[in-house]
Design an enzyme around this catalytic site. Structure first.
Site, PDB file in Angstrom:
ATOM      1  CB  SER A 126      44.649  26.764  21.929  1.00 28.53           C
ATOM      2  OG  SER A 126      43.714  25.850  21.384  1.00 28.53           O
ATOM      3  CE1 TYR A 149      52.994  30.435  29.122  1.00 32.09           C
ATOM      4  CE2 TYR A 149      51.595  30.167  27.179  1.00 32.09           C
ATOM      5  CZ  TYR A 149      52.366  29.612  28.195  1.00 32.09           C
ATOM      6  OH  TYR A 149      52.498  28.255  28.288  1.00 32.09           O
ATOM      7  CB  THR A 176      52.340  31.608  32.770  1.00 36.55           C
ATOM      8  OG1 THR A 176      51.593  30.379  32.815  1.00 36.55           O
ATOM      9  CG2 THR A 176      53.817  31.283  32.930  1.00 36.55           C
ATOM     10  CE  LYS A 252      50.682  26.235  35.580  1.00 36.23           C
ATOM     11  NZ  LYS A 252      52.102  25.995  35.304  1.00 36.23           N
ATOM     12  CG  HIS A 276      56.417  26.196  34.451  1.00 36.84           C
ATOM     13  ND1 HIS A 276      55.098  26.520  34.213  1.00 36.84           N
ATOM     14  CD2 HIS A 276      56.969  27.305  35.016  1.00 36.84           C
ATOM     15  CE1 HIS A 276      54.859  27.767  34.598  1.00 36.84           C
ATOM     16  NE2 HIS A 276      55.980  28.253  35.093  1.00 36.84           N
TER      17      HIS A 276
END
Length: 397
Positions: A126, A149, A176, A252, A276
Site C-alpha cells: 500500500s 504476502y 497470496t 489466494k 493474477h
C-alpha cells in the site's frame, strides 16, 4: 424509505465511460507511461493467459427464462464468511494506488464502501499508511479484507496481524500463496526508480511502502533487499499464519484441485481461484475454467464445511460475474479495472466501475429471469465445462 443498495439501478450513461473496455482506453490517456506499463504487465509480455481468460469467459453462454413475472427489484447481496456484502464484488489486492490518484488507497476504500462492495487492502504494497485506512471515517463500515504476502522477511507479521484483528475493520486475512519469485518487481522497479521525480508521493529515499518497516519503524526503500518474496514457500508457512490470528484465512492464487484441498487441510477458510490476470505465469489456465472443478471437489472432500470459493482474472462485464456466480463462486474479485477507474477520475472513477458492473448484472439477471444472485446455479450456464468425478487427493509426501 430508500431502497437497499443491493437492489438499486444506476445510470451509467450519466457521463464518462460506459463499459470497462472504454474505461481502460480512458485510463491509458491519464496514467503516467511507467504506471501504465506496470498495470498492463503480463508474464512473458505476450499476454497468453490474459487472452485465454477472456476467450473462456466469452465462450460461456447463459440460459434465459422469460415471462417469469416481476423482475424490477434485483438483490445482488451475498453472505461471505458471516458478513453481508451488498455487491458480490471485492477489489483484489493491488499495489501502489497513489500512482493512479493522489488519495491512493483511501480513494479505493471509500469507493468500495460507497458501492456496497468489498476491498482487500494490500498491507505491504500500500502507498497509504495502515493507520490512514483503519481510521478513515467515510469507509470505516465498509467490507474489508487484510491482504499479505509471505515475504522472506516475516519478523513483524505476528504483530501486523494482531493489529489488523484488534482494529475491528477487517473480516478476513488473504494470503497470496503463489509468489515464489520477484518477476514483476524485477521488471518494473528500474522503471519506477528512473522516473522517481515524477511521483510526488515518493519520499527522497525512494520509500514506496510506508507499512513495510524495519524493527525501528523506518520504511524500507523501493530497492531494499528486504523486499523479496520467499522462494521456499510451503504449506507449513501458510499454516503458521493461521495460528497468528482468529480472523478467517483465505488462500489466494489457487489453480488446481490438489492445492485447494491442501489449503483447506492447512487451515484455509476460503479459496480465491486466480492467475493474477497473467502477471505471474503465462500459459496458466483461465481461472474461471478451473473454478467449477475446485468448487465441486471441495464440496465432496469437505462435506461438513462451507468453504466459499472466489475467483478473479479477466472479469470485465456484469455477465462475466454472473457466469462465475452460476458456476459456484461466492463473489468475485476485480483488480485492473479499479486501477483504471482511479487513473481516470479517482474515487469517482472507481465508483463508476462498480456502477457499470452493477447495471450490467441487474439487466442481465432480468433477462435470465432471476431476481437474486443467490438463485444463480449451473443450470443457468449453457454447455458448462464437464466436471470430472470428485476424488480426494492425499497430501504430497
Amino acid at each position: 424509505m430508500q431502497q437497499p443498495l443491493a437492489g438499486r439501478d444506476v445510470n451509467v450513461r450519466a457521463g464518462g465511460p460506459a463499459s470497462l473496455f472504454e474505461m481502460e482506453q480512458a485510463a491509458a490517456k491519464c496514467a503516467h507511461p511507467s504506471v501504465w506499463r506496470y498495470v498492463s504487465y503480463t508474464a512473458g509480455l505476450r499476454g497468453v493467459t490474459g487472452k485465454k481468460n477472456r476467450k473462456f469467459l466469452d465462450s460461456i453462454l447463459l440460459k434465459q427464462r422469460i415471462m417469469v413475472g416481476d423482475t424490477e427489484h434485483i438483490d445482488l447481496s451475498v453472505d461471505v464468511l458471516g458478513q453481508r456484502l451488498d455487491t458480490p464484488i471485492i477489489i483484489a489486492p493491488t499495489a501502489f494506488h497513489s500512482f493512479f490518484t493522489p488519495e491512493g488507497e483511501l480513494a479505493t476504500a471509500r469507493a468500495a464502501a460507497a458501492s456496497g462492495a468489498g476491498y482487500a487492502y494490500n498491507f505491504y504494497l500500500s502507498s497509504r499508511k495502515y493507520s490512514d485506512i483503519v481510521n478513515d471515517q467515510p469507509s470505516k463500515d465498509g467490507f474489508k479484507w487484510f491482504h499479505i504476502y509471505l515475504f522472506k522477511n516475516r519478523r513483524l507479521l505476528k504483530n501486523v496481524l494482531a493489529n489488523a484483528e484488534s482494529s475491528g475493520r477487517f473480516n478476513a486475512v488473504v494470503v497470496t500463496c503463489d509468489h515464489p519469485h520477484d518477476r514483476v518487481k524485477n521488471y518494473q522497479q528500474p522503471d519506477f526508480v528512473h522516473n522517481m521525480q515524477d511521483f510526488p508521493f515518493l519520499q527522497e529515499d525512494g520509500t514506496l511502502m510506508p507499512n513495510f518497516v524495519d524493527e525501528h519503524g523506518k520504511s524500507y526503500p523501493l530497492d531494499s533487499p528486504e523486499i523479496v518474496n520467499d522462494y521456499a514457500l510451503t504449506w507449513k508457512a501458510f499454516e503458521e499464519v493461521t495460528t497468528m490470528t482468529n480472523l478467517p484465512i483465505i488462500a489466494k492464487g489457487i489453480l488446481s484441485v490438489e492445492d485447494a484441498i491442501e489449503a483447506v487441510k492447512h487451515g484455509a477458510s476460503g479459496i480465491v481461484v486466480s492467475n493474477h490476470g497473467g502477471r505471474q505465469l503465462d500459459s496458466s489456465p483461465p481461472a474461471a475454467q478451473v473454478l467449477p472443478h475446485i468448487v465441486q471437489h471441495l464440496r465432496f472432500a469437505f462435506p461438513d464445511k462451507d468453504i466459499p470459493v472466489f475467483v478473479d482474472s479477466g472479469l470485465r462485464t456484469g455477465g462475466d460475474i454472473i457466469k462465475c456466480l452460476a458456476m459456484g463462486a461466492r463473489a468475485v474479485l476485480i483488480g485492473r479495472p479499479i486501477l483504471w477507474g482511479l487513473a481516470y477520475n479517482g474515487q469517482q472513477g472507481a465508483e463508476q466501475v462498480f456502477n457499470i458492473l452493477r447495471s450490467d448484472m441487474m439487466d442481465d439477471m432480468r433477462s435470465l429471469g432471476v431476481t437474486s444472485v443467490r438463485d444463480l446455479s449451473a443450470e443457468r450456464v449453457f454447455h458448462p465445462v464437464p466436471i470430472p468425478m470428485p476424488q480426494v487427493y492425499s497430501t504430497p509426501s
